[in-house]
Motif scaffolding. Structure first.
Motif, PDB file in Angstrom:
ATOM      1  N   LEU A 134       6.653   1.094  -3.778  1.00 54.39           N
ATOM      2  CA  LEU A 134       6.491   2.193  -4.737  1.00 54.39           C
ATOM      3  C   LEU A 134       7.444   3.349  -4.411  1.00 54.39           C
ATOM      4  O   LEU A 134       7.956   4.014  -5.310  1.00 54.39           O
ATOM      5  CB  LEU A 134       5.053   2.700  -4.759  1.00 54.39           C
ATOM      6  N   ASN A 193       5.353  -3.475  -9.665  1.00 55.30           N
ATOM      7  CA  ASN A 193       4.651  -2.192  -9.737  1.00 55.30           C
ATOM      8  C   ASN A 193       3.141  -2.368  -9.787  1.00 55.30           C
ATOM      9  O   ASN A 193       2.410  -1.720  -9.043  1.00 55.30           O
ATOM     10  CB  ASN A 193       5.106  -1.413 -10.976  1.00 55.30           C
ATOM     11  N   LEU A 194       2.684  -3.258 -10.676  1.00 54.21           N
ATOM     12  CA  LEU A 194       1.238  -3.440 -10.824  1.00 54.21           C
ATOM     13  C   LEU A 194       0.614  -3.974  -9.549  1.00 54.21           C
ATOM     14  O   LEU A 194      -0.427  -3.493  -9.100  1.00 54.21           O
ATOM     15  CB  LEU A 194       0.932  -4.393 -11.989  1.00 54.21           C
ATOM     16  N   VAL A 238       0.365  -1.324  -6.811  1.00 62.70           N
ATOM     17  CA  VAL A 238      -0.777  -0.429  -7.028  1.00 62.70           C
ATOM     18  C   VAL A 238      -2.073  -1.111  -6.593  1.00 62.70           C
ATOM     19  O   VAL A 238      -2.884  -0.542  -5.866  1.00 62.70           O
ATOM     20  CB  VAL A 238      -0.862  -0.003  -8.513  1.00 62.70           C
ATOM     21  N   PHE A 239      -2.224  -2.373  -7.001  1.00 63.88           N
ATOM     22  CA  PHE A 239      -3.447  -3.088  -6.606  1.00 63.88           C
ATOM     23  C   PHE A 239      -3.478  -3.311  -5.099  1.00 63.88           C
ATOM     24  O   PHE A 239      -4.538  -3.202  -4.472  1.00 63.88           O
ATOM     25  CB  PHE A 239      -3.560  -4.424  -7.343  1.00 63.88           C
ATOM     26  N   ILE A 282      -2.310  -1.402  -2.781  1.00 70.21           N
ATOM     27  CA  ILE A 282      -2.695  -0.163  -2.107  1.00 70.21           C
ATOM     28  C   ILE A 282      -4.191   0.100  -2.263  1.00 70.21           C
ATOM     29  O   ILE A 282      -4.909   0.334  -1.290  1.00 70.21           O
ATOM     30  CB  ILE A 282      -1.877   1.029  -2.660  1.00 70.21           C
ATOM     31  N   LEU A 283      -4.678   0.024  -3.511  1.00 66.37           N
ATOM     32  CA  LEU A 283      -6.102   0.305  -3.742  1.00 66.37           C
ATOM     33  C   LEU A 283      -6.986  -0.720  -3.024  1.00 66.37           C
ATOM     34  O   LEU A 283      -8.015  -0.361  -2.457  1.00 66.37           O
ATOM     35  CB  LEU A 283      -6.397   0.313  -5.247  1.00 66.37           C
ATOM     36  N   GLY A 284      -6.547  -1.986  -3.041  1.00 65.78           N
ATOM     37  CA  GLY A 284      -7.317  -3.029  -2.359  1.00 65.78           C
ATOM     38  C   GLY A 284      -7.391  -2.781  -0.865  1.00 65.78           C
ATOM     39  O   GLY A 284      -8.445  -2.913  -0.248  1.00 65.78           O
TER      40      GLY A 284
END
Lengths: 224, 236
Positions: free
Chosen positions: B77, B152-153, B156-157, B159-161
């Protein structure tokens, strides 16, 4: 910034008042889960049903939440209104917060309608420590909408669309589910909030971490 | 132009890990020898306990692999360089493989020792939830055909995961400690010979992970090169 976020929230509420599709789907689905569970539990003794009741409620909220989250982002995709939203003079994080608050409000409203119905159908009383129960409801639902809003925006960009959302969403919200069920069970058993501060803290930590992180990375999800 | 396409963007990791092949050829038989011959048999659990060496090593490797998915996602990112996406994706695949090894060797050990295949104990439950998170990560990747968007998607997942993993762990631990649970087998003490055997296994598995990570990245880059060459060929 704050005003713009409220604008996005207001737009969602107005749309919902005119179409009523999001809310009705969520409410009816949650009610169906509650009713269907009754058949699954038919042979169980009443005490064990009472113990499982808060868990059952949260399962109903989770599944109807997934339904609502999918619909809420699908509405933006129809007629390319997501493009219009991206053209609006507000940064991506603001769009996230606006949509997140919208999802939160719709989930809360349908949950607050399910609770009394549940009380009637299962002959269950929520009146003891209702304020405390409400706090847990708010914290849990905030966690759901924090994760759900960004994941629904991710899922809508995939080939599988809405089918992917529960697969992404459910494992990540496990801490919210555990915390919410645990505190609900104890609240409904009449325990004061003081004894379960650890759980309340975990719910707050989850909400804060996921709202701030999603706010920061939402721009990478919306890029076209 | 040709240079740009065929260039290997991350030669260090690939070059270094390629050298792990020969040590691994030696280490695997050695680790098997250590486990089955050198280390003494555990008194109460008997031969079943031998699975512990590979089971715990796989457990360490999947945590390392998932940690590197997080690093790769953040790095992607920030830099928007394809290499980091490939790195995160390769690490996630390997993490799921090693996590599956952990989740299958565990019950094989648990059945004779605990008398049950599975219990909703803190560590087991959180491992299962982590496995589900990274399987979801791979499913997400498989469903976004466009490379930049996919990167990108999934970053993001990723990181959140990863941020979720410690919260999952602690919430499940608190949740379980409030209930009675079966007694965990084995205390903190490990026989010195057992410990040495364990360290050899740990080293073997860690090297294996990095060796496979390097090969997986190499493969992904070869695939990318092939697609871009095909595309250019089609244009001509």
């Amino acid at each position: 910034m704050f005003k713009k976020i409220l604008r996005i929230l207001w737009k969602d509420i107005v749309t919902e008042f005119r179409t009523r599709e999001l809310f009705s789907a969520m409410f009816v689905f949650a009610l169906l889960v509650v009713v269907v569970f009754n058949f699954a539990f038919e042979s169980a003794p009443r005490e064990s049903i009472l113990q499982a009741a808060p868990g059952l409620l949260w399962v109903a909220f989770t599944f109807s939440g997934v339904l609502g989250l999918n619909r809420s982002i699908a509405i933006e995709r129809e007629n390319m209104s997501i493009q219009a939203l991206m053209l609006a003079p507000v940064d991506r994080g603001g769009i996230y917060l606006g949509k997140m608050l919208g999802n939160f409000v719709f989930m809360m409203v349908s949950e607050l309608l399910i609770v009394p119905l549940f009380a009637v159908l299962y002959n269950f009383s929520f009146s003891a420590r209702f304020g405390q129960f409400l706090l847990i409801l708010v914290l849990g639902t905030l966690g759901f909408s924090a994760v759900g809003t960004i994941f629904s925006a991710i899922a809508v960009n995939t080939k599988m669309r809405d089918v992917l959302l529960p697969i992404l969403f459910l494992p990540v919200v496990v801490p919210v589910l555990i915390g919410a069920v645990e505190t609900s069970v104890r609240t409904l058993a009449g325990e004061p909030l003081r004894g379960m501060m650890d759980w309340v803290k975990i719910l707050i930590v989850f909400d804060v971490i996921f709202i701030t992180t999603s706010f920061l990375v939402f721009e990478f999800v919306l890029e076209e | 132009m040709d240079q740009a396409i065929l260039q290997v963007p991350n030669p260090m990791l690939i070059k270094i890990t390629r050298n792990f092949f020969y040590p691994l050829v030696i280490l695997f038989p050695v680790s098997l020898y250590m486990v089955f011959v050198y280390a003494p048999e555990e008194e109460t659990m008997g031969i079943v306990q031998k699975i512990f060496y590979y089971h715990v090593s796989a457990g360490w490797v999947f945590l390392l692999a998932f940690g590197l998915v997080f690093l790769g996602s953040v790095a992607f990112l920030i830099t928007q360089r394809q290499v980091w996406d490939t790195f995160a994706a390769s690490s996630a695949e390997l993490g799921v493989v090693f996590c599956s090894i952990s989740l299958t060797t565990g019950p094989i050990w648990a059945k004779p020792v605990w008398g049950i295949w599975w219990t909703w104990d803190a560590r087991l439950t959180s491992t299962l939830v982590e496995w589900l998170i990274y399987v979801a990560y791979l499913m997400l990747r498989a469903n976004v055909p466009e490379p930049t968007k996919r990167a990108n998607l999934s970053a993001v997942f990723g990181i959140l995961g990863a941020l979720d993993v410690p919260i999952v762990y602690f919430s499940i631990r608190w949740w379980r400690t409030q209930h009675p649970q079966p007694v965990m087998g084995g205390g903190g003490y490990l026989d010195p010979q057992m410990r040495l055997a364990f360290y050899v296994c740990l080293l073997t598995f860690t090297l294996l992970y990095f060796f496979m990570l390097g090969r997986r990245i190499e493969l992904a880059q070869a695939q990318e090169t092939l697609t871009s060459l095909k595309r250019r060929w089609a244009r001509k």
